[in-house]
Design a protein around this motif. Sequence first.
Motif, PDB file in Angstrom:
ATOM      1  N   SER A   3       0.833  -1.200   0.000  1.00  0.00           N
ATOM      2  CA  SER A   3       0.000   0.000   0.000  1.00  0.00           C
ATOM      3  C   SER A   3       0.868   1.250   0.000  1.00  0.00           C
ATOM      4  N   ILE A   4       2.152   1.078   0.290  1.00  0.00           N
ATOM      5  CA  ILE A   4       3.090   2.195   0.223  1.00  0.00           C
ATOM      6  C   ILE A   4       3.772   2.145  -1.144  1.00  0.00           C
ATOM      7  N   ARG A   5       3.339   3.012  -2.025  1.00  0.00           N
ATOM      8  CA  ARG A   5       3.882   3.021  -3.381  1.00  0.00           C
ATOM      9  C   ARG A   5       5.048   3.996  -3.531  1.00  0.00           C
ATOM     10  N   SER A   6       5.082   5.003  -2.670  1.00  0.00           N
ATOM     11  CA  SER A   6       6.167   5.983  -2.751  1.00  0.00           C
ATOM     12  C   SER A   6       6.688   6.273  -1.349  1.00  0.00           C
ATOM     13  N   LEU A   7       7.990   6.330  -1.233  1.00  0.00           N
ATOM     14  CA  LEU A   7       8.636   6.533   0.065  1.00  0.00           C
ATOM     15  C   LEU A   7       9.548   7.750  -0.013  1.00  0.00           C
ATOM     16  N   CYS A   8       9.333   8.692   0.901  1.00  0.00           N
ATOM     17  CA  CYS A   8      10.206   9.853   1.003  1.00  0.00           C
ATOM     18  C   CYS A   8      11.357   9.511   1.942  1.00  0.00           C
ATOM     19  N   VAL A   9      12.570   9.676   1.466  1.00  0.00           N
ATOM     20  CA  VAL A   9      13.754   9.365   2.263  1.00  0.00           C
ATOM     21  C   VAL A   9      14.497  10.659   2.576  1.00  0.00           C
ATOM     22  N   TYR A  10      14.633  10.939   3.868  1.00  0.00           N
ATOM     23  CA  TYR A  10      15.442  12.064   4.334  1.00  0.00           C
ATOM     24  C   TYR A  10      16.819  11.524   4.687  1.00  0.00           C
ATOM     25  N   CYS A  11      17.868  12.154   4.191  1.00  0.00           N
ATOM     26  CA  CYS A  11      19.217  11.644   4.469  1.00  0.00           C
ATOM     27  C   CYS A  11      20.257  12.700   4.133  1.00  0.00           C
ATOM     28  N   GLY A  12      21.492  12.404   4.490  1.00  0.00           N
ATOM     29  CA  GLY A  12      22.575  13.361   4.333  1.00  0.00           C
ATOM     30  C   GLY A  12      23.074  13.500   2.906  1.00  0.00           C
ATOM     31  N   SER A  13      23.543  14.697   2.578  1.00  0.00           N
ATOM     32  CA  SER A  13      24.160  14.933   1.270  1.00  0.00           C
ATOM     33  C   SER A  13      25.649  14.594   1.300  1.00  0.00           C
ATOM     34  N   SER A  14      26.140  14.183   2.475  1.00  0.00           N
ATOM     35  CA  SER A  14      27.496  13.630   2.588  1.00  0.00           C
ATOM     36  C   SER A  14      27.372  12.192   3.074  1.00  0.00           C
ATOM     37  N   SER A  15      28.465  11.466   3.073  1.00  0.00           N
ATOM     38  CA  SER A  15      28.422  10.032   3.390  1.00  0.00           C
ATOM     39  C   SER A  15      28.651   9.717   4.863  1.00  0.00           C
ATOM     40  N   GLY A  16      29.146  10.690   5.629  1.00  0.00           N
ATOM     41  CA  GLY A  16      29.482  10.403   7.017  1.00  0.00           C
ATOM     42  C   GLY A  16      30.781   9.626   7.117  1.00  0.00           C
ATOM     43  N   ARG A  17      31.227   9.363   8.334  1.00  0.00           N
ATOM     44  CA  ARG A  17      32.519   8.717   8.529  1.00  0.00           C
ATOM     45  C   ARG A  17      32.449   7.191   8.494  1.00  0.00           C
ATOM     46  N   ASP A  18      31.307   6.622   8.886  1.00  0.00           N
ATOM     47  CA  ASP A  18      31.183   5.175   8.953  1.00  0.00           C
ATOM     48  C   ASP A  18      30.632   4.647   7.625  1.00  0.00           C
ATOM     49  N   PRO A  19      31.347   3.738   6.939  1.00  0.00           N
ATOM     50  CA  PRO A  19      30.876   3.207   5.653  1.00  0.00           C
ATOM     51  C   PRO A  19      29.506   2.543   5.729  1.00  0.00           C
ATOM     52  N   ILE A  20      29.083   2.120   6.928  1.00  0.00           N
ATOM     53  CA  ILE A  20      27.802   1.427   7.041  1.00  0.00           C
ATOM     54  C   ILE A  20      26.627   2.346   6.704  1.00  0.00           C
ATOM     55  N   TYR A  21      26.794   3.660   6.852  1.00  0.00           N
ATOM     56  CA  TYR A  21      25.712   4.581   6.517  1.00  0.00           C
ATOM     57  C   TYR A  21      25.412   4.516   5.016  1.00  0.00           C
ATOM     58  N   ARG A  22      26.454   4.580   4.223  1.00  0.00           N
ATOM     59  CA  ARG A  22      26.279   4.522   2.765  1.00  0.00           C
ATOM     60  C   ARG A  22      25.794   3.132   2.340  1.00  0.00           C
ATOM     61  N   GLU A  23      26.359   2.103   2.959  1.00  0.00           N
ATOM     62  CA  GLU A  23      25.948   0.738   2.625  1.00  0.00           C
ATOM     63  C   GLU A  23      24.463   0.514   2.942  1.00  0.00           C
ATOM     64  N   SER A  24      24.004   1.066   4.041  1.00  0.00           N
ATOM     65  CA  SER A  24      22.593   0.928   4.418  1.00  0.00           C
ATOM     66  C   SER A  24      21.689   1.663   3.440  1.00  0.00           C
ATOM     67  N   ALA A  25      22.140   2.834   2.985  1.00  0.00           N
ATOM     68  CA  ALA A  25      21.368   3.579   1.990  1.00  0.00           C
ATOM     69  C   ALA A  25      21.259   2.786   0.692  1.00  0.00           C
ATOM     70  N   GLN A  26      22.344   2.158   0.299  1.00  0.00           N
ATOM     71  CA  GLN A  26      22.321   1.342  -0.911  1.00  0.00           C
ATOM     72  C   GLN A  26      21.395   0.139  -0.751  1.00  0.00           C
ATOM     73  N   ALA A  27      21.430  -0.477   0.420  1.00  0.00           N
ATOM     74  CA  ALA A  27      20.563  -1.629   0.674  1.00  0.00           C
ATOM     75  C   ALA A  27      19.095  -1.228   0.644  1.00  0.00           C
ATOM     76  N   LEU A  28      18.774  -0.068   1.226  1.00  0.00           N
ATOM     77  CA  LEU A  28      17.401   0.412   1.197  1.00  0.00           C
ATOM     78  C   LEU A  28      16.961   0.698  -0.233  1.00  0.00           C
ATOM     79  N   GLY A  29      17.794   1.373  -0.994  1.00  0.00           N
ATOM     80  CA  GLY A  29      17.457   1.683  -2.385  1.00  0.00           C
ATOM     81  C   GLY A  29      17.232   0.438  -3.219  1.00  0.00           C
ATOM     82  N   THR A  30      18.060  -0.564  -3.008  1.00  0.00           N
ATOM     83  CA  THR A  30      17.908  -1.821  -3.739  1.00  0.00           C
ATOM     84  C   THR A  30      16.588  -2.494  -3.384  1.00  0.00           C
TER      85      THR A  30
END
Length: 201
Positions: A3-30
């Motif tokens: 029932s959720i067809r569109s999801l608004c994602v709030y997030c940083g325009s930088s990657s942060g220091r911990d690689p897991i932040y970017r990896e989690s964003a990629q996992a969510l997008g996938t």
Amino acid sequence: MTSIRSLCVYCGSSSGRDPIYRESAQALGTAMGRAGMHLVYGGGTRGIMGAVSNAVIAAGGRVTGIIPRFLIDMEATESELKRLDELVVTNDMHERKHLMFERADAFVALPGGIGTLEELVEIMTWSQLGRHAKPIAIANINGFWDPFSGLLDHMREAGFIHTAHMVRPIVVDRIEDLLPALEAAAPARISKGVAEVIEKL
């Protein structure tokens, strides 16, 4: 079918220091792309913003970027923005946030900075005021949002949050639990809110 067809994602325009932040964003997008879920986000092509949007595109999903004109050179490049399915350029931040609200069935905050925090708090405020009933979730990657959750608890205990059930977002620690949690929280018919009222807030 979700029932959720569109999801608004709030997030940083930088990657942060911990690689897991970017990896989690990629996992969510996938996961979003594979589920056929439309991404609505702030239009940036760098940092975590770029990671989640690129992953949605790579997984076959649709992406709408909404960005104020003055931020294009700071958070993206015009050539990179051509990859998006839809680009909406606004005059200011207020218009951007209003359109992101209108286009989304639910909201999630990944790690980010002051802008991400401000967007999250505003959409929570609209919920507390009864302007919408769309699910709101926090991806608490490596405890990133723990201080914020603690602040909410402190505000409630101090007597400043009287409708805690309308303020408390869904908090998930593992990115793979995020979409199922949002789906479970989605009302039978997702409210679009009252645009005229939201615009005044």
